[in-house]
Design a protein around this motif. Structure first.
Motif, short mmCIF file in Angstrom:
data_model
loop_
_atom_site.label_atom_id
_atom_site.label_comp_id
_atom_site.label_asym_id
_atom_site.label_seq_id
_atom_site.Cartn_x
_atom_site.Cartn_y
_atom_site.Cartn_z
N LYS A 268 0.86 -1.18 0.00
CA LYS A 268 0.00 0.00 0.00
C LYS A 268 0.90 1.23 0.00
O LYS A 268 1.71 1.41 0.90
CB LYS A 268 -0.91 -0.01 1.25
CG LYS A 268 -1.67 1.31 1.48
CD LYS A 268 -2.58 1.26 2.72
CE LYS A 268 -3.19 2.63 3.02
NZ LYS A 268 -4.03 2.63 4.23
N ASP A 273 -2.49 10.19 3.56
CA ASP A 273 -3.89 9.80 3.76
C ASP A 273 -4.59 10.83 4.62
O ASP A 273 -4.56 10.76 5.85
CB ASP A 273 -3.96 8.41 4.42
CG ASP A 273 -5.40 7.96 4.63
OD1 ASP A 273 -6.31 8.58 4.05
OD2 ASP A 273 -5.60 6.97 5.38
N ASP A 291 1.66 6.43 5.61
CA ASP A 291 0.70 5.47 5.05
C ASP A 291 1.22 4.77 3.79
O ASP A 291 0.50 4.00 3.16
CB ASP A 291 -0.64 6.18 4.78
CG ASP A 291 -1.84 5.26 4.96
OD1 ASP A 291 -1.70 4.22 5.62
OD2 ASP A 291 -2.92 5.60 4.42
N GLU A 352 -9.39 3.78 2.23
CA GLU A 352 -8.87 3.84 0.87
C GLU A 352 -7.82 2.77 0.58
O GLU A 352 -7.61 2.40 -0.57
CB GLU A 352 -8.28 5.23 0.59
CG GLU A 352 -6.82 5.43 1.04
CD GLU A 352 -6.60 5.30 2.53
OE1 GLU A 352 -7.59 5.43 3.29
OE2 GLU A 352 -5.47 5.04 2.97
N THR A 377 -0.46 -0.43 5.94
CA THR A 377 -0.90 0.27 7.15
C THR A 377 -2.40 0.44 6.99
O THR A 377 -2.89 1.51 6.70
CB THR A 377 -0.21 1.64 7.21
OG1 THR A 377 -0.36 2.28 5.93
CG2 THR A 377 1.28 1.51 7.52
ZN ZN Z 1 -4.69 4.80 4.79
#
Ligand code: ZN
Ligand code: BES
Ligand code: MN
Length: 500
Positions: A268, A273, A291, A352, A377
């Protein structure tokens, strides 16, 4: 930092060896370790113990200088607790204390002569790797953006581990692996610590390209147009509010046979974020620059295995973008179509991570992978469940997945980068139902980290898959704020084991 091995014998003794500093252990009951005894030619060490200047309690230290009759300029005594047994915990606190002392003295080189082969339930390879990682951690500085650098010029730069000669061959391999892991962690920390205005999706792509060049890997960076052509509607929905271009990064280390199915690491890479329209509270929001630590751990692990020239096919896949609010941002209630064809109702734009990962996981099918591990995360709920000690490990519970889970858990234990297994079960899918789409992107209350994993599970049916939620382990908050480099040790150890 430069690490090496030293072995002593009757001719080449520990007391005659010349160094800026030699580190030996002492015990609580005023006993000396074997190495400390060998240095106690003038009685200075037993005198220090007798005087009470050092208690021998785990992690206590005392620096002595210019002891008569020995070749090293300084001697550092470090407490090893009770001499009845040297526990893992005691050994770790001793090595951390040693790392702190060595970081703050004037010596150029040091010999560490701790009883690394006497740690209960652990072997010398574990002990040496733990010491290397502790020394590198203490030496790490996040000061690239400070005009006045932290005092990093000080401290010992050359370290030799004194070990029994019979163990030298295996420790040599361990040293190489430990340094590769530390180098991978350093890259992961550097990327994590960089602010979101510097570490953008494009910056991650540039870093991947540099790794590809340095370690002869293949790299591909897909841009918005290509992602649209692939129909990654879920990933792209997250980037709608951002002016930073999304990047989808594929980095291939093909060290195995051409025909061997690869292991794929999916990261990710949300470089910031904010929560999007479901915007987060202000306090501590800066930490959402971390993030992208899943993506950073993929790059760090590839760096480590690249350096090791690991004989294994490993592919890193990173979905990188920002999650921002704006007039063009995705709104709660919007329905998007993922690359898999499943439609998703975005009930909360702050969930997300799963929206970018699901498309990355579908894309990964094309590699016919032996196993896929995503690293993210992903949820605050995972921090509630496990705190900061363990990453959450989520897999289905059939025998193939049990085997993968066992290997990952063992790699975590061996490298001091632990994970704890959590469930992935059909029953939780009930919580992800939507009235309007195939799936909702958040679950009903309860088991937030599990419903996030179960959301992802829908996109992983075609291969063996594990999910690591590193929300609690990827960085530290408060005074020690900074990326940890986890789970690079776990992942690299898993891959090293797999290559054997
Ligand atoms: Zn996030
Ligand atoms: N990046 C966060 C998860 C996170 C939060 C990690 C705090 C570490 C600390 C993720 O994108 C997120 O915002 N998750 C939401 C999910 C929720 C909206 C279902 C969360 O955990 O609050
Ligand atoms: Mn979020």
């Amino acid at each position: 930092m430069d690490f090496s091995i030293k072995t002593f014998d009757a001719k080449n003794t520990i007391s005659s060896s010349k160094s800026g500093c030699i580190v030996v252990g002492v015990y609580e009951n005023k006993k000396l370790s074997t190495a400390a005894k060998a240095l106690d030619v003038s009685g200075a060490i037993s005198a220090a113990l007798k005087s009470g200047d050092i208690t021998g309690k785990a992690g206590t230290t005392l620096l002595l200088r210019d002891i008569a009759g020995i070749g090293s300029e300084r001697v550092v005594l470090v407490g090893l607790g009770s001499d009845a047994k040297l526990s893992e915990k005691t050994y770790l606190s001793a090595t951390q204390a040693v790392a702190k002392v060595l970081a703050n003295i004037g010596a150029a080189d040091a010999i560490i002569a701790l009883p690394a082969d006497e740690v209960k339930d652990r072997d010398i390879n574990w002990a040496i790797q733990s010491a290397v990682l502790a020394l590198r951690e203490t030496g790490y500085r996040a000061d690239t953006l400070k005009s006045k650098k932290d005092s990093s010029s000080r401290g010992v730069k050359k370290i030799a581990f004194a070990i029994p000669a019979v163990l030298a061959a295996s420790v040599k391999t361990t040293l190489v692996q430990s340094q590769a892991i530390a180098n991978g962690m350093e890259l992961t920390k550097d990327l994590g610590n960089l602010p979101a205005n510097i570490c953008t999706p494009s910056y991650l792509a540039t870093t991947a390209k540099k790794l590809a060049k340095d370690y002869k890997m293949a790299v591909e960076v897909l841009d918005r147009k290509q992602l649209e052509a692939l129909k990654m509607g879920s990933f792209l929905s997250v980037t709608n509010g951002s002016v930073q271009a999304p990047k989808f990064i594929v980095l291939k280390h093909m060290g195995g046979k051409a025909k061997d199915a690869p292991t794929v690491l999916v990261g990710k890479g949300i470089t910031f974020d904010s929560g999007g329209i479901s915007i987060k509270a202000g306090a501590g929001m800066d930490e959402m620059k971390f993030d992208m630590c899943g993506a950073a751990s993929v790059l760090g692990t590839l760096r480590a295995i690249g350096e090791l020239k690991l004989k294994l096919n490993v592919i890193g896949v990173i979905a990188a973008c920002e999650n921002m609010p704006s007039g063009s941002a995705t709104k709660p209630g919007d329905i998007v179509t993922s690359m898999s064809g499943l439609t998703i109702e975005v009930l909360n734009t702050d969930a997300e991570g799963r929206l970018v990962l699901c498309d990355a996981l579908t894309y990964t099918e094309r590699f016919n992978p032996a196993a896929v591990i995503d690293i993210a995360t992903l949820t605050g709920a995972c921090v509630v469940a496990l705190g900061h000690h363990n990453s959450g490990l989520f897999t289905r519970d059939d025998s193939a997945h049990d085997q993968l889970a066992t290997q990952l858990l063992a790699a975590g234990k061996a490298s001091g980068d632990t994970a704890w297994r959590m469930p992935v079960e059909e029953a939780y899918q009930e919580q992800l139902k939507s009235n309007f789409a195939d799936l909702a992107n958040i679950g009903t209350p309860g088991a937030g980290s599990v419903t996030a994993a179960c959301f992802l599970e829908n996109f992983t049916k075609k291969y063996t898959w594990a999910h690591l939620d590193i929300a609690g382990t990827a960085w530290k908050s408060g005074g020690a704020k900074g990326a940890t480099g986890r789970p690079v040790p776990l992942l690299t150890t898993y891959l090293i084991n797999k290559a054997q």
